[in-house]
Design a protein around this motif. Structure first.
Motif, PDB file in Angstrom:
ATOM      1  N   THR A   1       0.843  -1.198   0.000  1.00  0.00           N
ATOM      2  CA  THR A   1       0.000   0.000   0.000  1.00  0.00           C
ATOM      3  C   THR A   1       0.879   1.250   0.000  1.00  0.00           C
ATOM      4  OG1 THR A   1      -1.715  -1.199   1.203  1.00  0.00           O
ATOM      5  CG2 THR A   1      -1.859   1.201   1.217  1.00  0.00           C
ATOM      6  N   GLU A   2       1.900   1.272   0.848  1.00  0.00           N
ATOM      7  CA  GLU A   2       2.805   2.428   0.926  1.00  0.00           C
ATOM      8  C   GLU A   2       3.709   2.512  -0.295  1.00  0.00           C
ATOM      9  OE1 GLU A   2       4.907   2.033   4.625  1.00  0.00           O
ATOM     10  OE2 GLU A   2       3.070   2.154   5.811  1.00  0.00           O
ATOM     11  N   VAL A   3       4.250   1.368  -0.719  1.00  0.00           N
ATOM     12  CA  VAL A   3       5.178   1.350  -1.847  1.00  0.00           C
ATOM     13  C   VAL A   3       4.482   1.750  -3.145  1.00  0.00           C
ATOM     14  CG1 VAL A   3       6.597  -0.177  -3.299  1.00  0.00           C
ATOM     15  CG2 VAL A   3       6.780  -0.294  -0.798  1.00  0.00           C
ATOM     16  N   SER A   4       3.276   1.236  -3.395  1.00  0.00           N
ATOM     17  CA  SER A   4       2.584   1.574  -4.644  1.00  0.00           C
ATOM     18  C   SER A   4       2.281   3.070  -4.703  1.00  0.00           C
ATOM     19  CB  SER A   4       1.313   0.750  -4.826  1.00  0.00           C
ATOM     20  OG  SER A   4       0.352   1.036  -3.833  1.00  0.00           O
ATOM     21  N   ALA A   5       1.941   3.669  -3.570  1.00  0.00           N
ATOM     22  CA  ALA A   5       1.704   5.119  -3.544  1.00  0.00           C
ATOM     23  C   ALA A   5       3.007   5.872  -3.840  1.00  0.00           C
ATOM     24  CB  ALA A   5       1.127   5.540  -2.190  1.00  0.00           C
ATOM     25  N   TRP A   6       4.118   5.411  -3.263  1.00  0.00           N
ATOM     26  CA  TRP A   6       5.421   6.049  -3.501  1.00  0.00           C
ATOM     27  C   TRP A   6       5.784   5.951  -4.981  1.00  0.00           C
ATOM     28  CZ3 TRP A   6      10.143   4.685  -5.464  1.00  0.00           C
ATOM     29  CH2 TRP A   6      11.213   5.556  -5.211  1.00  0.00           C
ATOM     30  N   ILE A   7       5.619   4.776  -5.565  1.00  0.00           N
ATOM     31  CA  ILE A   7       5.968   4.569  -6.979  1.00  0.00           C
ATOM     32  C   ILE A   7       5.131   5.479  -7.871  1.00  0.00           C
ATOM     33  CG2 ILE A   7       5.850   2.901  -8.880  1.00  0.00           C
ATOM     34  CD1 ILE A   7       6.716   0.752  -6.792  1.00  0.00           C
ATOM     35  N   ARG A   8       3.848   5.597  -7.582  1.00  0.00           N
ATOM     36  CA  ARG A   8       2.979   6.475  -8.384  1.00  0.00           C
ATOM     37  C   ARG A   8       3.407   7.942  -8.267  1.00  0.00           C
ATOM     38  NH1 ARG A   8      -1.926   4.800 -10.356  1.00  0.00           N
ATOM     39  NH2 ARG A   8      -2.875   6.808  -9.919  1.00  0.00           N
ATOM     40  N   ARG A   9       3.827   8.351  -7.072  1.00  0.00           N
ATOM     41  CA  ARG A   9       4.243   9.741  -6.850  1.00  0.00           C
ATOM     42  C   ARG A   9       5.600  10.060  -7.464  1.00  0.00           C
ATOM     43  NH1 ARG A   9       2.511   9.058  -1.714  1.00  0.00           N
ATOM     44  NH2 ARG A   9       4.617   8.756  -0.948  1.00  0.00           N
ATOM     45  N   HIS A  10       6.518   9.097  -7.449  1.00  0.00           N
ATOM     46  CA  HIS A  10       7.916   9.411  -7.754  1.00  0.00           C
ATOM     47  C   HIS A  10       8.481   8.776  -9.013  1.00  0.00           C
ATOM     48  CE1 HIS A  10       8.296  11.482  -3.962  1.00  0.00           C
ATOM     49  NE2 HIS A  10       7.812  10.429  -3.332  1.00  0.00           N
TER      50      HIS A  10
END
Length: 176
Positions: A119-128
């Protein structure tokens, strides 16, 4: 309304008669009486509504679920597979040698094999990054944690203090 797919783990193997009655009443619950896993394909307004109603239905049939399969704990290799990158590329993100930094920390720091929250990693990947990774909604993760909290609550000495933490965080931001 949408069709929501998820799986639950039962506390114990279901009684064959009880399992048959549940499946006859709820056509969207799939249950093998020789297994503790239940799969659900439920029509509901939200995933949270679908999960909560399925848990209530199972509990009413005296088949209490103890886990929601959420797919949240992933290794660097799993992350790489999900996003089409090598484990090494993801490791470099995680240690800040590539990318913008700020990669989510592991859920179990200090261990040889580290696990991360998808959940945290997928949000990070989408942002960065420019990778088109579907955002992993936290509903299943939260439902799983709440089921665990319910099971452990009788063993907690100061449950009211901890319950207050939950009250603060589940309220919409404008109501705090």
């Amino acid at each position: 309304m949408g069709l929501h797919h998820f799986a639950l783990l039962l506390e114990r193997l279901p009684d064959k008669r009880r399992a048959a009655a549940l499946v006859a009443e709820h056509q969207d619950i799939y249950l093998n009486p020789d297994q503790r896993e239940v799969t659900v394909q439920r029509e509901a307004g939200t995933l949270a509504e679908a999960v909560a109603s399925a848990i209530r239905d199972l509990e009413a049939a005296d088949l209490p679920p103890i886990r929601v399969y959420d797919g949240d704990w992933v290794t660097l290799a799993h992350i790489g597979e999900r996003v089409g990158r090598s484990r090494e590329a993801v490791r470099l993100w995680a240690i800040g040698k590539q990318g913008p930094g700020g990669f989510p920390p592991p859920l179990n720091p200090g261990r040889e094999t580290k696990f991360y929250s998808w959940t945290e990693v997928s949000a990070w990947i989408r942002r960065h990054t420019v990778l088109d990774v579907p955002l992993h909604e936290p509903d299943l993760v939260v439902a799983n944690l709440l089921l665990q909290a319910r099971r452990l609550a009788p063993r907690v000495r100061d449950g009211e203090v901890l319950s207050a933490l939950l009250d603060l965080h589940l309220q919409p931001a404008g109501l705090r």
